[in-house]
Design a protein around this motif. Structure first.
Motif, short mmCIF file in Angstrom:
data_model
loop_
_atom_site.label_atom_id
_atom_site.label_comp_id
_atom_site.label_asym_id
_atom_site.label_seq_id
_atom_site.Cartn_x
_atom_site.Cartn_y
_atom_site.Cartn_z
N PRO A 153 -3.89 -12.62 -9.93
CA PRO A 153 -2.69 -13.46 -9.96
C PRO A 153 -1.54 -12.73 -9.25
CG PRO A 153 -2.98 -12.37 -12.07
CD PRO A 153 -4.12 -11.93 -11.22
N VAL A 154 -0.97 -13.34 -8.25
CA VAL A 154 0.10 -12.69 -7.48
C VAL A 154 1.24 -13.66 -7.23
CG1 VAL A 154 -1.46 -11.10 -6.30
CG2 VAL A 154 -0.94 -13.28 -5.25
N ARG A 155 2.43 -13.11 -6.94
CA ARG A 155 3.54 -13.94 -6.53
C ARG A 155 3.23 -14.52 -5.15
NH1 ARG A 155 9.17 -10.78 -7.53
NH2 ARG A 155 8.56 -9.95 -5.49
N SER A 156 3.54 -15.78 -4.97
CA SER A 156 3.24 -16.44 -3.70
C SER A 156 3.87 -15.69 -2.53
CB SER A 156 3.75 -17.88 -3.73
OG SER A 156 3.16 -18.60 -4.78
N ARG A 157 5.07 -15.20 -2.70
CA ARG A 157 5.76 -14.48 -1.62
C ARG A 157 5.01 -13.20 -1.26
NH1 ARG A 157 9.95 -10.73 -1.82
NH2 ARG A 157 10.30 -11.13 -4.04
N THR A 158 4.50 -12.51 -2.27
CA THR A 158 3.76 -11.27 -2.03
C THR A 158 2.47 -11.55 -1.28
OG1 THR A 158 4.67 -10.30 -4.05
CG2 THR A 158 2.72 -9.24 -3.11
N GLU A 159 1.79 -12.62 -1.66
CA GLU A 159 0.53 -12.96 -0.99
C GLU A 159 0.76 -13.28 0.48
OE1 GLU A 159 -3.75 -13.53 -1.24
OE2 GLU A 159 -2.20 -12.33 -2.20
N MET A 160 1.88 -13.93 0.79
CA MET A 160 2.20 -14.22 2.19
C MET A 160 2.40 -12.92 2.98
SD MET A 160 2.36 -17.51 2.91
CE MET A 160 3.55 -17.67 4.25
N GLN A 161 2.99 -11.91 2.34
CA GLN A 161 3.23 -10.63 3.01
C GLN A 161 1.94 -9.92 3.38
OE1 GLN A 161 6.00 -9.32 -0.36
NE2 GLN A 161 6.74 -8.08 1.34
N ARG A 162 0.86 -10.19 2.67
CA ARG A 162 -0.37 -9.42 2.79
C ARG A 162 -1.32 -9.97 3.85
NH1 ARG A 162 -3.41 -10.12 -1.45
NH2 ARG A 162 -4.62 -8.26 -1.02
N ARG A 163 -0.94 -10.99 4.56
CA ARG A 163 -1.84 -11.57 5.56
C ARG A 163 -2.02 -10.64 6.75
NH1 ARG A 163 -0.27 -18.06 5.74
NH2 ARG A 163 -1.00 -18.52 3.63
N ASN A 164 -3.27 -10.44 7.13
CA ASN A 164 -3.61 -9.64 8.31
C ASN A 164 -3.06 -8.21 8.25
OD1 ASN A 164 -4.87 -11.94 9.58
ND2 ASN A 164 -2.82 -12.67 10.07
N VAL A 165 -3.10 -7.60 7.06
CA VAL A 165 -2.66 -6.22 6.93
C VAL A 165 -3.85 -5.35 6.52
CG1 VAL A 165 -0.31 -6.85 6.31
CG2 VAL A 165 -1.99 -6.51 4.49
N ARG A 166 -3.69 -4.05 6.67
CA ARG A 166 -4.69 -3.08 6.26
C ARG A 166 -4.07 -2.16 5.22
NH1 ARG A 166 -7.23 -6.38 7.79
NH2 ARG A 166 -8.89 -6.48 9.34
N TYR A 167 -4.88 -1.71 4.27
CA TYR A 167 -4.40 -0.82 3.23
C TYR A 167 -4.25 0.60 3.78
CZ TYR A 167 -5.60 -4.53 -0.11
OH TYR A 167 -5.67 -5.72 -0.80
N GLU A 168 -3.12 1.23 3.42
CA GLU A 168 -2.85 2.57 3.96
C GLU A 168 -1.79 3.26 3.11
OE1 GLU A 168 -3.51 5.38 5.24
OE2 GLU A 168 -4.02 4.59 7.25
N ASN A 169 -1.75 4.59 3.18
CA ASN A 169 -0.65 5.37 2.62
C ASN A 169 0.45 5.44 3.67
OD1 ASN A 169 -1.75 6.10 0.05
ND2 ASN A 169 -3.09 7.57 1.09
N LEU A 170 1.61 4.92 3.37
CA LEU A 170 2.68 4.84 4.36
C LEU A 170 3.71 5.96 4.24
CD1 LEU A 170 3.22 0.98 4.45
CD2 LEU A 170 2.09 2.42 6.16
N GLY A 171 3.77 6.61 3.12
CA GLY A 171 4.67 7.76 3.00
C GLY A 171 6.08 7.40 2.59
N GLU A 172 6.84 8.44 2.28
CA GLU A 172 8.17 8.29 1.70
C GLU A 172 9.20 7.73 2.68
OE1 GLU A 172 8.75 8.70 -1.45
OE2 GLU A 172 6.70 9.35 -1.85
N THR A 173 8.90 7.73 3.97
CA THR A 173 9.88 7.22 4.93
C THR A 173 10.04 5.71 4.85
OG1 THR A 173 8.18 7.08 6.65
CG2 THR A 173 9.47 9.12 6.54
N ILE A 174 9.06 5.04 4.24
CA ILE A 174 9.12 3.59 4.04
C ILE A 174 9.55 3.31 2.61
CG2 ILE A 174 7.86 1.41 4.16
CD1 ILE A 174 8.08 2.85 6.84
#
Length: 211
Positions: free
Chosen positions: A104-125
């Protein structure tokens, strides 16, 4: 004779430590599963949204059924065509009906996740209000669900022969960082009861190290 014995012993140990994975064989109608089993059974009494950990008593208009391994990526991996075309493919329908992958996710969050890959992005983000980092097609979930995601992605990859959605070492690190907790284990037991199969990467997290 000694060589035969050693070979047999090695084969036995290999079989004993191999990951045995079942798959969803009960459901193959995604729309019905979402309505009757996901919202109508698994979350019939409410729960917490996956990424934001926000309590809810019913679906409401801000929540949707999300997928740890997104359906768009499944369609791409199967090369079954458009959404409508893939919906006629029995193999896709079975994969899309797997409750282990639904969240179960927020609709807005699910939209953000389209065509992305999982990764560690670090503290700069910077993290958003849910603890999510996102940048240039990459997505880093909150710390508290990194292990959940790693074990679910591993299950989908190994069960349905799908490609990884990121680097295997990243998922292995997330599995070690965030071991299964009571919430994840309780949900897993419910899904296993409903669907009839388990996620061995959750019941035995050390299996992740064999990948």
């Amino acid at each position: 004779m000694k060589k035969i014995f050693l070979a047999s012993t090695a084969l036995f140990l290999l079989c004993a430590t191999s990951v045995v994975i079942g798959q969803n064989t009960r459901f193959s109608d995604p729309d019905t599963v979402v309505k009757e089993q996901f919202w109508g059974n698994l979350y019939a009494d409410g729960g917490n949204s996956f990424f934001c950990d926000t309590p809810f008593t019913s679906k409401g208009f801000v929540l949707t059924d999300g997928y740890v391994y997104p359906l768009a990526d499944i369609r791409s991996a199967l090369d079954c065509g458009t959404s409508r075309q893939c919906e006629q493919d029995n193999h896709y329908r079975q994969i899309a009906s797997d409750l282990h992958n639904m969240i179960p996710v927020r609709s807005r969050t699910e939209m953000q996740r389209r065509n992305v890959r999982y990764e560690n992005l670090g503290e700069t983000i910077n993290r958003d209000d849910c603890g999510i980092r996102e940048s240039a097609g990459f997505f880093e979930p909150p710390e508290r669900v990194k292990g959940d995601i790693a074990r679910t992605v591993a299950y989908m990859v190994e069960t349905y022969d799908l490609p990884w959605l990121g680097s295997t070492p990243v998922f292995q690190g997330w599995n070690r960082l965030d071991p299964p907790d009571d919430t994840e284990l309780t949900r897993h037991r419910r899904v296993a009861e409903i669907q009839g199969n388990e996620n061995p990467f959750l019941t035995n997290p050390d299996y992740m190290e064999q990948l």
